[in-house]
Motif scaffolding. Structure first.
Motif, short mmCIF file in Angstrom:
data_model
loop_
_atom_site.label_atom_id
_atom_site.label_comp_id
_atom_site.label_asym_id
_atom_site.label_seq_id
_atom_site.Cartn_x
_atom_site.Cartn_y
_atom_site.Cartn_z
N LYS A 135 0.75 -1.20 0.14
CA LYS A 135 0.17 0.14 0.00
C LYS A 135 0.98 1.13 -0.02
CE LYS A 135 -3.91 2.16 2.53
NZ LYS A 135 -4.59 2.16 3.64
N THR A 142 -4.94 2.76 -2.47
CA THR A 142 -5.37 1.24 -2.08
C THR A 142 -4.34 0.29 -2.17
OG1 THR A 142 -6.33 0.76 -4.47
CG2 THR A 142 -7.75 2.14 -2.92
N GLU A 158 -6.80 -6.02 -6.10
CA GLU A 158 -6.96 -5.32 -4.94
C GLU A 158 -6.84 -6.22 -3.70
OE1 GLU A 158 -10.12 -2.62 -4.86
OE2 GLU A 158 -9.89 -1.41 -6.41
#
Length: 683
Positions: A135, A142, A158
C-alpha cells in the motif's frame, strides 16, 4: 483482477535465477530485507521534506516464519507501491536488459551476475510462489496484491492492508525447506543484516523462567542500526572501539589498535580496521574483514578484493561504491574496488608510521605482534613495502630495536667484509643457536633475531633490493668465516687434512636424510674443536620450498651439514698425533707406495704433453692405465685404514658427539653412549 506477462521472452529466466548463486542461495533473505530497509528509508526522507503525512515513528522491518503454511514474510511500513509502480518496478525495470543476457549466457548462468541485479527476484531461488501485498504512502492509495508462481505470468488485484508499506510473502519450495527453520533464519539475519540502518525484528525476545527459555512480549531486534563505523571518530572513545570489536569477534583476543576510515572523496568509504595479535601462522587468520555496502553485508571473503596482506586485518569496510549483487570476480575487476583497495593500503601505512613517530616506545612493545603483518605486506605489496621502510624494525638478541638506517650505522664499521659488503648476522632460534650467537657476540658482532615463518623470503627480498648487503645466519659457518676480513691462515697441510677427513667422517652419524661434509678451518686454540654449520644457501632454499608447500626442488633435498674441524685446537692435534703413532708400518708402506706410484704417473703424464693421442706409445698407455688402477686401490686401502682408526679412536668420536650435543642433535642411544664414554675418558 489484472493478469499479464513479465517483459521477458524466455521461460528459462526463473530456472536460471534458481541455479546461479546456488551455493549461496540464502542470499535471498538479504535481498528482500535490504529492499524493505530501502523502502523505509525512502519514506523517512519524504517525511523529512514534508512530502508525506505517513508516520515514521515506529519504522521497522519484520521477518515472520509460518512453518505450517511454509511461508517466510518480510514486512515493512515504508514507502509502499501503487499498482502502476508494481508494473513499473517489478514487471519492467527489474528485467530491463535481461533478455540479451539470457540469450548470451543461457548456458553460463553465473556470468549474468554483475550485469543486472537480482533484487526482489532472488526470492524465486527458494520459492514456488511469491506474493507482494503493498500500500503506497500516497493519500487515498489502495492496497494491491501481486502474485507470480515462478513463470513469466503474474496477476495483480486489490487487497487489504493496514497502513502503508509492503509484505513480501514467499511460499518456500520443497528443495528449500531448510529455510523453514527458526534457527536457520536467525543465522542468516545475523550474518547479513546485523548492522542494517533500520530495526529488523524476528520473533520475540526470550528469558529464563521456570527452568526454561520462554518468549516475552518484547520484539527481538537482531541488528544494531548505528554501528561504530557509521559514527565520526571524534564521537568515539577507545572503549567504544573495543566494545565494537567484541561484537564482531566475541571469542577473539583484544586487538593491538585500530584505524578508523572515513572518506567521502573521490569515493565514499567508512570502516574500522583492527590489528590483531598475529601468531607465526598466517593462514588461519584470514577472512576476518567484513565487507558492507550501505550497512548491508556483502562478504567476508575479501582475498583478491583487498591486497593480500590486508586480509590479515580484522574489522569492517563499508562503501556504497562497492556493488552489492556481484560475484567476486566482478568485484576484483571493478575500478572503484581497486581505488578503495589502494587507499586502504595507504591509510594503513600512514597509521603505522604515525604510531611509530608518536610513541616509538609503545610501537616497539607491539612489534613482535605486528611484525608478521608488516613483513607480509612488504613481501606482497611493493607500495606498502616502500612506505614500511620508515617504520620497519630490526630486533637484536639484546632486545633492542633499530630502523634499517639505525642498524646500518651500528654495524657498518665492524661487520663490513673484505668485499665491502655489509653483513647482517641473525639467529632463527636463540636457544638452539645459543653457542653460535655467543661466539659471534664475543667477537664483537651484533646478532639480529629473525625467528618467524616469513624471515627467509624477507631476507631474500632485502638482498635483491640492496646488492651490498648480506644476511647470514650465525650457524651457517664458523665465526671466522661469517664476515671474512682477510685470507685465512692454515696450520695443517693439504695431505694432513686429507688423512684427517676419513677419520672424522667415520664417526659421523649415519642418519637418514642428513649428509655430513668434513671441512677444516683454523679457528684458534681457544675455539671449539668441532663446529657443525648449515650452508646458508641450501638452508634458505629448503626453507622456501617448505613455505611454498614443497613446490621447490630444494625442499626434497637431504639436509647438508658441515662438520668443521678446528685445525689449531690441541685435541685435534692430539688425534693427528695418535694417528701418526698407531697406524704402524703397514700404513707407512701404503703411503710410500702410493707416493711412488703417483710420481711414476706424473712422469708419464708429463711425457705425453704436446703429443697427439696416436703418438703416445701403446706401452705407456697401458702402464698409465695400470698405475691409475693401482693408485685407486692404494687410496682405498689408505682410506679404509684411516676409517678403521677413526672408529676405534674414542677421542675422535667424543669430539664429534660434543659438536652434535651443542646443536641438540645427540639423542637416544647415541647420547647414552656419549655419557658412558665421557665417564671412561675422565677416569
Amino acid at each position: 483482477m489484472q493478469k499479464g506477462k513479465i517483459g521477458v521472452s524466455s521461460d528459462n529466466l526463473f530456472p536460471i535465477i534458481k541455479k546461479f548463486l546456488y551455493s549461496d542461495h540464502d542470499i535471498f533473505l538479504r535481498e528482500i530485507v535490504s529492499n524493505a530497509v530501502d523502502a523505509t528509508q525512502k519514506l523517512k526522507t519524504l517525511a523529512g521534506r514534508g512530502e508525506t503525512k505517513a508516520s515514521v515513528e515506529d519504522a521497522k522491518v519484520r521477518v515472520s516464519l509460518d512453518e505450517e503454511k511454509k511461508t517466510i514474510t518480510v514486512s515493512d511500513n515504508g514507502i509502499g507501491m501503487t499498482a502502476d509502480e508494481i508494473e513499473k518496478y517489478i514487471n519492467q525495470i527489474a528485467f530491463s536488459g535481461a533478455n540479451e543476457f539470457l540469450e548470451k549466457y543461457e548456458n553460463d548462468a553465473n556470468a549474468i551476475i554483475g550485469h543486472f541485479g537480482l533484487g526482489f527476484y532472488s526470492s524465486f531461488m527458494v520459492s514456488d510462489k511469491v506474493e507482494i501485498v503493498t500500500k503506497s504512502h500516497q493519500e487515498g492509495a489502495t492496497a494491491v496484491k501481486w502474485s507470480c508462481d515462478g513463470s513469466p505470468e503474474y496477476s495483480i488485484e486489490e487487497a487489504d492492508r493496514d497502513g502503508e508499506g509492503t509484505d513480501i510473502i514467499m511460499y518456500v519450495n520443497e528443495d528449500s525447506k531448510e529455510f523453514l527453520n527458526k534457527e536457520r533464519i536467525s543465522e542468516i539475519l545475523n550474518r547479513y543484516c546485523k548492522f542494517l540502518p533500520v530495526p529488523v525484528v524476528f520473533g520475540k525476545q526470550t528469558e529464563w523462567k521456570d527452568g526454561q527459555q520462554v518468549e516475552t512480549e518484547e520484539d527481538n531486534q537482531i541488528n544494531e542500526t548505528n554501528p561504530a563505523w557509521t559514527k565520526a571518530p571524534v564521537d568515539l572513545k577507545e572503549e567504544d572501539y573495543a566494545s565494537f570489536y567484541r561484537k564482531l569477534y566475541p571469542m577473539g583476543d583484544d586487538p593491538l589498535f585500530n584505524i578508523h576510515l572515513n572518506v567521502d572523496y573521490p569515493f565514499n568509504l567508512t570502516g574500522i580496521l583492527y590489528f590483531p595479535k598475529l601468531k607465526n601462522s598466517i593462514e588461519v587468520q584470514k577472512n576476518k574483514i567484513q565487507l558492507y555496502s550501505n550497512q548491508v553485508f556483502v562478504t567476508d571473503s575479501v582475498e583478491g578484493i583487498v591486497p593480500e596482506f590486508l586480509t590479515l586485518l580484522h574489522g569492517v569496510i563499508d562503501s556504497p561504491d562497492i556493488p552489492l549483487n556481484v560475484s567476486r570476480s566482478y568485484l576484483q575487476s571493478d575500478s572503484n574496488v581497486k581505488k578503495i583497495s589502494s587507499h586502504i593500503t595507504k591509510k594503513v601505512a600512514d597509521r603505522l608510521n604515525q604510531l611509530f613517530k608518536d610513541n616509538r616506545e609503545d610501537f616497539e612493545k607491539k612489534w613482535d605482534d605486528l611484525k608478521i603483518f608488516i613483513e607480509y605486506g612488504m613481501l606482497t605489496d611493493e607500495k606498502f613495502a616502500e612506505r614500511a621502510m620508515n617504520f620497519f624494525l630490526f630486533k637484536n638478541t639484546d632486545g633492542k630495536y633499530f630502523t634499517f638506517e639505525e642498524y646500518e650505522n651500528l654495524i657498518k664499521e665492524n661487520q663490513t667484509n673484505k668485499d665491502n659488503n655489509l653483513v647482517y648476522l641473525y639467529t632463527s632460534n636463540m636457544d638452539e643457536q645459543y653457542t653460535f650467537v655467543q661466539t659471534a657476540k664475543d667477537k664483537g658482532y651484533d646478532v639480529l633475531v629473525m625467528d618467524n615463518v616469513l624471515a627467509t623470503p624477507l631476507l631474500n627480498k632485502f638482498e635483491q633490493q640492496y646488492s651490498d648487503k648480506r644476511f647470514v645466519r650465525v650457524d651457517s659457518d664458523v665465526v671466522e668465516n661469517l664476515i671474512q676480513k682477510e685470507e685465512e691462515t692454515e696450520s695443517l697441510s693439504w695431505e694432513e687434512k686429507e688423512e684427517l677427513s676419513p677419520i672424522f667422517q667415520a664417526v659421523c652419524p649415519e642418519t637418514n636424510g642428513v649428509n655430513y661434509i668434513v671441512d677444516f678451518k683454523n679457528m684458534g686454540e681457544k675455539g671449539q674443536p668441532i663446529v657443525i654449520t648449515r650452508n646458508e644457501f641450501m638452508r634458505r632454499m629448503k626453507d622456501m620450498g617448505q613455505l611454498q608447500g614443497g613446490m621447490s626442488m630444494y625442499g626434497d633435498l637431504p639436509d647438508s651439514l658441515n662438520l668443521v674441524v678446528n685445525t689449531a685446537h690441541p685435541l685435534v692435534q692430539k688425534v693427528l698425533e695418535a694417528k701418526e703413532n698407531k697406524m704402524g708400518e703397514e700404513f707407512t708402506t701404503i703411503k710410500d707406495e702410493l707416493a711412488e706410484k703417483k710420481q711414476e704417473r706424473q712422469e708419464l703424464e708429463k711425457a705425453k704433453e704436446g703429443k697427439k693421442e696416436e703418438e703416445v706409445p701403446a706401452a705407456d698407455k697401458e702402464k698409465l692405465e695400470d698405475l691409475s688402477k693401482t693408485i685407486a686401490e692404494l687410496e682405498q686401502q689408505k682410506r679404509a685404514k684411516l676409517t678403521d682408526f677413526g672408529k676405534q679412536n674414542k677421542l675422535t668420536k667424543q669430539l664429534v658427539d660434543l659438536a652434535l650435543l651443542a646443536n641438540g642433535m645427540l639423542k637416544g642411544e647415541a647420547l647414552d653412549q656419549f655419557v658412558r664414554r665421557s665417564v671412561e675418558l675422565i677416569k
